[in-house]
Design an enzyme around this catalytic site. Structure first.
Site, PDB file in Angstrom:
ATOM      1  N   SER A 125       0.572   3.959  -3.379  1.00 23.41           N
ATOM      2  CA  SER A 125       0.806   5.434  -3.454  1.00 23.41           C
ATOM      3  C   SER A 125       2.062   5.917  -3.550  1.00 23.41           C
ATOM      4  O   SER A 125       1.426   7.013  -4.399  1.00 23.41           O
ATOM      5  CB  SER A 125       0.804   5.656  -1.588  1.00 23.41           C
ATOM      6  OG  SER A 125       1.305   5.634  -0.725  1.00 23.41           O
ATOM      7  N   LYS A 126       3.352   5.849  -3.524  1.00 21.32           N
ATOM      8  CA  LYS A 126       4.226   6.723  -3.567  1.00 21.32           C
ATOM      9  C   LYS A 126       4.319   6.642  -5.489  1.00 21.32           C
ATOM     10  O   LYS A 126       4.768   7.943  -5.642  1.00 21.32           O
ATOM     11  CB  LYS A 126       5.928   5.867  -3.223  1.00 21.32           C
ATOM     12  CG  LYS A 126       5.858   6.038  -1.622  1.00 21.32           C
ATOM     13  CD  LYS A 126       5.580   7.998  -0.778  1.00 21.32           C
ATOM     14  CE  LYS A 126       5.546   7.872   0.303  1.00 21.32           C
ATOM     15  NZ  LYS A 126       5.374   9.609   0.474  1.00 21.32           N
ATOM     16  N   ALA A 141       0.422  -1.070  -0.375  1.00 20.23           N
ATOM     17  CA  ALA A 141      -0.284  -0.044   0.370  1.00 20.23           C
ATOM     18  C   ALA A 141       0.664   0.974   0.097  1.00 20.23           C
ATOM     19  O   ALA A 141       0.219   2.256  -1.232  1.00 20.23           O
ATOM     20  CB  ALA A 141      -1.002  -0.025   1.078  1.00 20.23           C
ATOM     21  N   TYR A 142       1.686   1.364   0.461  1.00 18.20           N
ATOM     22  CA  TYR A 142       3.002   1.970   0.580  1.00 18.20           C
ATOM     23  C   TYR A 142       2.995   2.499  -0.550  1.00 18.20           C
ATOM     24  O   TYR A 142       3.529   3.544  -1.344  1.00 18.20           O
ATOM     25  CB  TYR A 142       3.609   2.330   1.673  1.00 18.20           C
ATOM     26  CG  TYR A 142       5.008   3.086   2.039  1.00 18.20           C
ATOM     27  CD1 TYR A 142       4.788   4.078   2.907  1.00 18.20           C
ATOM     28  CD2 TYR A 142       6.395   3.188   1.514  1.00 18.20           C
ATOM     29  CE1 TYR A 142       5.660   5.696   3.280  1.00 18.20           C
ATOM     30  CE2 TYR A 142       6.938   4.129   1.957  1.00 18.20           C
ATOM     31  CZ  TYR A 142       6.631   5.227   2.567  1.00 18.20           C
ATOM     32  OH  TYR A 142       7.678   6.582   2.722  1.00 18.20           O
ATOM     33  N   GLY A 143       4.548   1.902  -1.198  1.00 18.66           N
ATOM     34  CA  GLY A 143       5.346   1.749  -2.108  1.00 18.66           C
ATOM     35  C   GLY A 143       3.387   2.127  -3.584  1.00 18.66           C
ATOM     36  O   GLY A 143       3.654   2.677  -4.284  1.00 18.66           O
TER      37      GLY A 143
END
Length: 334
Positions: free
Chosen positions: A182-183, A178-180
């Site tokens: 979004s980035k 999820a973090y990757g």
């Protein structure tokens, strides 16, 4: 070629280089001296290779090109004057962080000290982070309550700024899908903005920091709490397939990895400042040790090299329970 002529030619090149560096130093148009040691050593090594392996005209031309590159890199970036510029600083690491801590707070303090009119978003105007900004910054800094997940907060802040100013990642880290995502989406969005806004004279830069100690993300208690919430929310079948020990091992690796996080946020703050003031800012900034190498591996090397690098230096998930032969057979028997 006569040795005397060769020594004279390369000596003249070094004399011209030394004169240019001295002139720039006198004009204070030279970067930090310590940063020149390695480039000068590399230039000396290149010159030795040129003298040993190439004829004088070609070797001298190559050495001269390297010297010009060194002079270009030694010159500090031309910065625009701060003048009466205003800047809105929001959460730079998380939508829930604001300038209450971490990159946002450090950036707000730095830009305020430089003379910017800073609008700093905070989650809690009466919280310790906001109090620290009031204590350490000038009276011109304005604190604005904003949660980036609430459209009404964003609208209110934009209206406030318009009323008080003159208006005119992407690495595939394991277990951080999820973090990757979004980035990566943010990176593509900024590339689109840069293309669309270029005719208006607006330059867009993206800062992709490494791993720094900010807020609660480097607190073992935070990761333990996240692990407990994850285990409690997973469907029983999924938890059975992966195994609670799988989640426990990932959590252990996260806590271990956070120990190498950098505490000094100045590299990130300086990148943001350069993006704001440089006449020709970089498209991407990679503050953090080894981050440029990581993105080089990600963009230009084969996938198996990327996988080996990430598993070797970041998170290496253990095999889920359902894929482990012994545990799989026990599960079937049950």
């Amino acid at each position: 070629m006569e040795p005397g002529l060769e020594r004279w030619a390369y000596g003249a090149l070094w004399a011209a280089l030394a004169g240019s560096l001295a002139l720039r130093a006198a004009r204070r148009a030279l970067g930090p001296g310590r940063g020149l040691v390695l480039p000068l050593a590399l230039l000396a090594g290149l010159q030795s290779l040129c003298r040993a392996c190439l004829p004088l005209p070609l070797g001298l031309a190559l050495a001269a090109a390297a010297a010009c590159l060194l002079l270009w890199r030694a010159s500090p970036r031309r910065l625009l004057p701060v003048a009466s510029r205003a800047v809105l600083v929001t959460g730079l690491h998380s939508a829930f962080a604001g300038c209450d801590s971490g990159f946002g707070q450090a950036t707000a303090q730095h830009l305020d000290a430089m003379g910017f009119r800073v609008f700093a978003s905070v989650l809690d105007p009466q919280g310790p982070g906001a109090q620290e900004l009031r204590r350490s910054c000038s009276p011109s800094l304005t604190l604005l309550q904003m949660d980036l997940t609430k459209p009404e907060d964003i609208k209110h802040v934009l209206q406030h700024i318009q009323a008080h100013t003159n208006s005119t990642g992407d690495l595939p880290f394991p277990c951080l899908a999820a973090y990757g995502t979004s980035k990566a989406a943010l990176s593509l969005l900024m590339d689109t903005f840069r293309s669309e806004l270029q005719p208006w004279g607006v330059k867009v830069s993206l800062v992709l920091p490494g791993y720094y100690k900010t807020g609660t993300t480097c607190n073992p208690a935070f990761w333990n709490q996240q692990k407990q919430r994850l285990v409690a929310s997973l469907p029983q079948e999924l938890l059975q397939a992966y195994g609670e020990d799988y989640v426990e091992e990932i959590n252990r690796q996260f806590i271990q990895f956070m120990k190498v996080a950098a505490e000094d946020l100045s590299a990130v703050v300086n990148s943001i400042t350069d993006g704001l003031l440089a006449a020709n800012p970089a498209v991407r900034y990679y503050p953090g040790q080894g981050l440029g190498l990581m993105y080089f591996i990600h963009r230009y090397l084969p996938y198996f090299v990327q996988d080996l690098f990430l598993k070797g230096f970041f998170i290496n998930p253990k095999l889920p329970r359902a894929l482990r032969q012994g545990d799989h057979n026990d599960t079937k028997a049950a």
